[in-house]
Scaffold this active site. Structure first.
Site, mmCIF file in Angstrom:
data_model
loop_
_atom_site.group_PDB
_atom_site.id
_atom_site.type_symbol
_atom_site.label_atom_id
_atom_site.label_comp_id
_atom_site.label_asym_id
_atom_site.label_seq_id
_atom_site.Cartn_x
_atom_site.Cartn_y
_atom_site.Cartn_z
ATOM 1 N N LYS A 10 0.787 -1.024 0.433
ATOM 2 C CA LYS A 10 0.049 -0.261 -0.051
ATOM 3 C C LYS A 10 1.069 0.478 0.158
ATOM 4 C CE LYS A 10 -2.462 -1.273 2.845
ATOM 5 N NZ LYS A 10 -4.422 -1.683 4.128
ATOM 6 N N TYR A 50 -12.407 -2.211 -2.599
ATOM 7 C CA TYR A 50 -13.086 -1.978 -1.113
ATOM 8 C C TYR A 50 -14.290 -1.961 -0.996
ATOM 9 C CZ TYR A 50 -7.987 -1.661 1.621
ATOM 10 O OH TYR A 50 -6.935 -1.616 1.788
ATOM 11 N N ASN A 113 -0.941 0.139 7.880
ATOM 12 C CA ASN A 113 -0.354 -1.529 8.074
ATOM 13 C C ASN A 113 -0.165 -2.440 6.256
ATOM 14 O OD1 ASN A 113 -2.697 -1.772 6.514
ATOM 15 N ND2 ASN A 113 -4.157 -3.066 7.760
ATOM 16 N N HIS A 116 -1.959 -5.733 1.790
ATOM 17 C CA HIS A 116 -3.338 -6.093 1.440
ATOM 18 C C HIS A 116 -3.199 -7.417 1.011
ATOM 19 C CE1 HIS A 116 -7.417 -6.916 0.206
ATOM 20 N NE2 HIS A 116 -6.353 -7.287 -1.000
ATOM 21 N N GLU A 127 -9.936 -10.362 -6.954
ATOM 22 C CA GLU A 127 -9.174 -9.182 -6.952
ATOM 23 C C GLU A 127 -7.930 -9.220 -7.981
ATOM 24 O OE1 GLU A 127 -9.866 -8.017 -2.371
ATOM 25 O OE2 GLU A 127 -7.754 -9.171 -2.547
HETATM 26 P P1 IDP Z 1 -6.948 -6.835 6.434
HETATM 27 O O1 IDP Z 1 -6.130 -5.395 5.300
HETATM 28 O O2 IDP Z 1 -6.399 -7.287 7.293
HETATM 29 O O3 IDP Z 1 -7.708 -7.275 5.841
HETATM 30 P P2 IDP Z 1 -9.425 -5.740 6.331
HETATM 31 O O4 IDP Z 1 -10.535 -6.102 7.076
HETATM 32 O O5 IDP Z 1 -9.880 -5.975 5.280
HETATM 33 O O6 IDP Z 1 -8.495 -6.382 6.957
HETATM 34 O O7 IDP Z 1 -9.798 -4.344 6.423
HETATM 35 C C1 IDP Z 1 -9.109 -3.342 4.915
HETATM 36 C C2 IDP Z 1 -8.110 -1.969 5.211
HETATM 37 O O8 IDP Z 1 -9.696 -1.169 6.006
HETATM 38 C C3 IDP Z 1 -7.250 -2.740 6.564
HETATM 39 O O9 IDP Z 1 -6.059 -3.432 6.333
HETATM 40 C C4 IDP Z 1 -6.683 -1.640 7.363
HETATM 41 O O10 IDP Z 1 -5.946 -0.666 6.619
HETATM 42 C C5 IDP Z 1 -8.616 -0.836 7.101
HETATM 43 N N1 IDP Z 1 -9.016 -0.974 8.288
HETATM 44 C C6 IDP Z 1 -9.888 -2.081 8.613
HETATM 45 N N2 IDP Z 1 -10.834 -1.754 9.515
HETATM 46 C C7 IDP Z 1 -10.147 -1.014 9.808
HETATM 47 C C8 IDP Z 1 -10.617 0.899 11.825
HETATM 48 O O11 IDP Z 1 -11.130 0.088 11.826
HETATM 49 N N3 IDP Z 1 -10.243 1.664 11.155
HETATM 50 C C9 IDP Z 1 -9.461 1.846 10.503
HETATM 51 N N4 IDP Z 1 -9.173 1.317 9.516
HETATM 52 C C10 IDP Z 1 -9.529 0.107 9.443
HETATM 53 MG MG MG Z 2 -9.637 -7.603 3.635
#
Ligand code: IDP
Ligand code: MG
Length: 153
Positions: A10, A50, A113, A116, A127
């Site tokens: 990312k 997303y 983080n 993805h 995807e």
């Molecule tokens: P993942 O990336 O581990 O699959 P997902 O639940 O699919 O996690 O969420 C996608 C992205 O959205 C996460 O990597 C993170 O950057 C962001 N995200 C998810 N939940 C939250 C939240 O509660 N607050 C802020 N950002 C979030």
């Molecule tokens: Mg995800």
């Protein structure tokens, strides 16, 4: 079973100059790169990627973040690649990600983080089709697979 999965380094990963190190982890593990490109993401692609999070409070911030700067899209292939890559990526919240995972070693905040990865067989197919045209995914033999995967047949 051989699988293909999508990884995105990312915008924070590209800006922090961690693309090579993240890619190296997958290469070193033995996964095969079958697609690779730098992408400046527009809002339409971000929303489609997303879509599952549309309506959640963090959705707008997520779209703004992913469109803010280029990312690197990677298609990886290997045995049970989808689950293996998710394990290597670590928990969504870096503060809860295990040491040794990419997020557990290199990240501290959920919004930053780094990476993805597709979370299942259906999402991986969808995807990969979203991020790569069919002719951007390359089939080729690796000599080293004799040593990584084992002898053929
Ligand atoms: P993942 O990336 O581990 O699959 P997902 O639940 O699919 O996690 O969420 C996608 C992205 O959205 C996460 O990597 C993170 O950057 C962001 N995200 C998810 N939940 C939250 C939240 O509660 N607050 C802020 N950002 C979030
Ligand atoms: Mg995800």
């Amino acid at each position: 079973m051989t699988e293909r999965t999508l990884v995105l380094v990312k915008p924070d990963g590209v800006q922090r100059q961690l693309t090579g190190r993240i890619l190296a982890r997958f290469e070193e593990r033995g996964l095969k790169i079958v697609g690779l490109k730098l992408v400046k993401v527009d809002r339409d692609l971000a929303e489609r990627h997303y879509a599952v999070h549309k309506g959640k409070p963090f959705f707008e911030g997520l779209v703004a973040f992913i469109t803010s700067s280029p990312l690197v899209a990677i298609a990886l292939e290997g045995p049970s690649a989808i689950g293996m890559v998710r394990t290597m990526v670590g928990a969504t919240k870096p503060t809860e990600a295990a040491p040794g995972t990419i997020r557990g070693d290199l990240a501290v905040e959920m919004g930053q983080n780094l990476i993805h990865a597709s979370d299942g067989a259906e999402t991986a197919v969808a995807e990969l089709a979203l991020w790569f045209r069919a002719d951007e995914l390359v089939d080729y033999e690796r000599e080293i697979d004799r040593w990584v995967i084992g002898p053929k047949g």
